[in-house]
Design an enzyme around this catalytic site. Structure first.
Site, mmCIF file in Angstrom:
data_model
loop_
_atom_site.group_PDB
_atom_site.id
_atom_site.type_symbol
_atom_site.label_atom_id
_atom_site.label_comp_id
_atom_site.label_asym_id
_atom_site.label_seq_id
_atom_site.Cartn_x
_atom_site.Cartn_y
_atom_site.Cartn_z
ATOM 1 N N ASP A 156 -15.799 0.604 1.169
ATOM 2 C CA ASP A 156 -14.687 -0.288 1.513
ATOM 3 C C ASP A 156 -15.200 -1.655 1.950
ATOM 4 O O ASP A 156 -14.566 -2.684 1.700
ATOM 5 C CB ASP A 156 -13.845 0.348 2.623
ATOM 6 C CG ASP A 156 -12.370 0.010 2.502
ATOM 7 O OD1 ASP A 156 -12.010 -0.786 1.621
ATOM 8 O OD2 ASP A 156 -11.577 0.542 3.299
ATOM 9 N N VAL A 163 0.483 -8.017 6.774
ATOM 10 C CA VAL A 163 -0.360 -8.120 7.960
ATOM 11 C C VAL A 163 -1.824 -8.228 7.559
ATOM 12 O O VAL A 163 -2.288 -7.551 6.640
ATOM 13 C CB VAL A 163 -0.162 -6.888 8.867
ATOM 14 C CG1 VAL A 163 -1.123 -6.909 10.040
ATOM 15 C CG2 VAL A 163 1.282 -6.836 9.359
ATOM 16 N N ARG A 193 -6.719 -9.397 1.907
ATOM 17 C CA ARG A 193 -6.048 -10.367 2.781
ATOM 18 C C ARG A 193 -7.011 -10.899 3.838
ATOM 19 O O ARG A 193 -6.927 -12.060 4.248
ATOM 20 C CB ARG A 193 -4.832 -9.714 3.455
ATOM 21 C CG ARG A 193 -3.719 -9.335 2.500
ATOM 22 C CD ARG A 193 -2.475 -8.905 3.241
ATOM 23 N NE ARG A 193 -2.695 -7.706 4.024
ATOM 24 C CZ ARG A 193 -2.538 -6.464 3.555
ATOM 25 N NH1 ARG A 193 -2.189 -6.273 2.296
ATOM 26 N NH2 ARG A 193 -2.723 -5.420 4.327
ATOM 27 N N TRP A 218 0.826 -1.205 0.000
ATOM 28 C CA TRP A 218 0.000 0.000 0.000
ATOM 29 C C TRP A 218 0.863 1.258 0.000
ATOM 30 O O TRP A 218 0.564 2.231 -0.704
ATOM 31 C CB TRP A 218 -0.948 -0.024 1.185
ATOM 32 C CG TRP A 218 -1.995 1.050 1.237
ATOM 33 C CD1 TRP A 218 -2.396 1.732 2.349
ATOM 34 C CD2 TRP A 218 -2.807 1.578 0.160
ATOM 35 N NE1 TRP A 218 -3.394 2.631 2.036
ATOM 36 C CE2 TRP A 218 -3.671 2.559 0.706
ATOM 37 C CE3 TRP A 218 -2.876 1.305 -1.208
ATOM 38 C CZ2 TRP A 218 -4.576 3.281 -0.079
ATOM 39 C CZ3 TRP A 218 -3.791 2.017 -1.982
ATOM 40 C CH2 TRP A 218 -4.623 2.981 -1.417
ATOM 41 N N THR A 235 -13.907 -5.164 0.169
ATOM 42 C CA THR A 235 -13.146 -6.182 0.887
ATOM 43 C C THR A 235 -13.954 -7.456 1.137
ATOM 44 O O THR A 235 -13.370 -8.517 1.363
ATOM 45 C CB THR A 235 -12.625 -5.642 2.228
ATOM 46 O OG1 THR A 235 -13.714 -5.086 2.964
ATOM 47 C CG2 THR A 235 -11.574 -4.581 2.019
ATOM 48 N N LYS A 273 -14.293 -2.869 8.584
ATOM 49 C CA LYS A 273 -14.593 -3.655 7.378
ATOM 50 C C LYS A 273 -13.672 -4.858 7.262
ATOM 51 O O LYS A 273 -14.028 -5.889 6.672
ATOM 52 C CB LYS A 273 -14.531 -2.778 6.129
ATOM 53 C CG LYS A 273 -13.201 -2.056 5.901
ATOM 54 C CD LYS A 273 -12.212 -2.850 5.079
ATOM 55 C CE LYS A 273 -10.898 -2.115 4.938
ATOM 56 N NZ LYS A 273 -9.924 -2.842 4.109
ATOM 57 N N LYS A 283 -5.340 1.008 8.528
ATOM 58 C CA LYS A 283 -6.741 0.766 8.862
ATOM 59 C C LYS A 283 -6.820 -0.258 9.989
ATOM 60 O O LYS A 283 -6.542 -1.439 9.785
ATOM 61 C CB LYS A 283 -7.497 0.261 7.629
ATOM 62 C CG LYS A 283 -7.519 1.256 6.475
ATOM 63 C CD LYS A 283 -8.221 0.681 5.259
ATOM 64 C CE LYS A 283 -8.250 1.675 4.108
ATOM 65 N NZ LYS A 283 -8.920 1.121 2.905
#
Length: 345
Positions: free
Chosen positions: A256, A291, A267, A27, A260, A203, A120
């Site tokens: 979001d 992560v 992930r 990111w 996701t 989220k 986040k």
């Protein structure tokens, strides 16, 4: 009037010419590409010497974003003192590491330097949002939050993306939005920092739940119902923090959540898929470099909800599954046997 507005926009955009990216993961690298497309000078701080060397020498982050060539003008460093000379910093480290990274940066920052938090999550050990953590460690910094539906690989490749840039001050919000925006990356300013953070953090928890639905092959109807009820929980949790419903139904909340919970590029969703197919949390996480924020956030979220009396059955179920307190089948059975109630409840 039109000419005046154009001149004002130009002035806003010109005030932040260099952007430092603190974090050399996927990111962070994607946001470096965004900032460069917007015409900014870009310097990435990365912990790993091999990442710094690869960006500077081969113009590619071979570990975290290997298929995306970077503009040669993007440079990297392992020195906090160097990245802190930029006009504004984007902090793109894992949420649970923000406190330590902010402490390391603190001696090098100047008063009022804008810090855009791009992590986040909710700090597991304290239950604090990222802006609260930053404010504790960096009392003189000016805080903003970047959140919204965005996959690093797509953003890095230049696919169209829209996000929320939240700050308490409109002038700063406009400056940062213009410093990052291009036709392919649009920043919409908001003054609801808490709302933008809540959506971006929680989220991840619900994406794990959506992944479990997919992994268990429960069908699209179940997935749609799960996402909808997850949003109801997101709204309940966010409003308890003082977030505006308008923010939660916007890019950083519902937007979001939809992203996701609908793609294994997430992930968190891919973790849920693996759990639904019989893997354990430890097995999945042991194979990852990046992560998976939803695991720690689920713990923090559930503790906060219990303390405040907020009912979050889906988040509770995710927490129980990822910690091994219950099985996937046990969690699904418990949710499906809950008493019927008003949808508005």
């Amino acid at each position: 009037m039109g000419d005046f507005a154009l001149k004002e926009v130009a002035v806003v955009g010109m005030q932040l010419q260099t952007l430092g990216i603190v974090g050399g993961g996927a990111w962070g690298t994607a946001l470096a590409a965004v900032a460069r497309r917007a015409g900014r000078g870009v310097l990435i701080w990365a912990r790993e010497p091999e990442t710094v060397a690869a960006i500077n020498e081969t113009h590619c982050n071979a570990v975290y974003l290997p298929d995306v060539p970077l503009d040669p003008a993007i440079e990297a460093t392992s020195e906090f003192g160097e990245v802190a000379t930029c006009d504004a910093l984007l902090i793109v480290t894992p949420a649970q590491h923000l406190r330590d990274i902010a402490g390391s940066l603190q001696p090098f920052l100047h008063d009022g330097q804008p810090l855009v938090l791009c992590s986040k999550g909710i700090e597991r050990k304290t239950g604090r949002l990222m802006s609260q953590v930053a404010a504790e460690v960096l009392a003189d910094a000016t805080i903003a939050v970047l959140s919204g539906p965005s996959f690093a690989a797509e953003v890095a490749r230049g696919l169209p993306t829209a996000v929320t840039l939240a700050t308490a001050e409109e002038t700063l919000g406009r400056q940062l939005s213009h410093a990052l925006s291009s036709p392919l990356f649009r920043c919409y300013w908001s003054n609801d920092v808490v709302g933008a953070e809540i959506g971006g953090a929680v989220k991840n928890v619900y994406a794990i739940a959506a992944g479990i639905v997919v992994g268990k092959e429960l069908g699209k109807s179940a997935q749609a119902g799960l996402i909808t009820r997850s949003f109801a929980e997101m709204a309940r949790f966010g409003i308890a923090f003082g977030a505006a419903l308008e923010t939660l139904i916007g890019l950083s909340g519902l937007g979001d959540l939809v992203l996701t919970c609908g793609s294994e590029q997430s992930r968190n969703m891919s973790l849920g898929v693996a759990l639904g197919r019989g893997a354990s949390t430890a097995e999945v996480l042991s194979e990852r470099l990046s992560v998976t924020e939803g695991v720690a956030t689920a713990n923090a979220m559930v503790e906060i909800a219990r303390a405040r009396g907020i009912e979050l059955p889906i988040a509770e179920a995710v927490h129980a599954v990822v910690t091994g307190e219950t099985t996937v089948d046990g969690a699904i059975g418990a949710l499906l046997s809950r008493p019927l109630r008003s949808e508005a409840g």
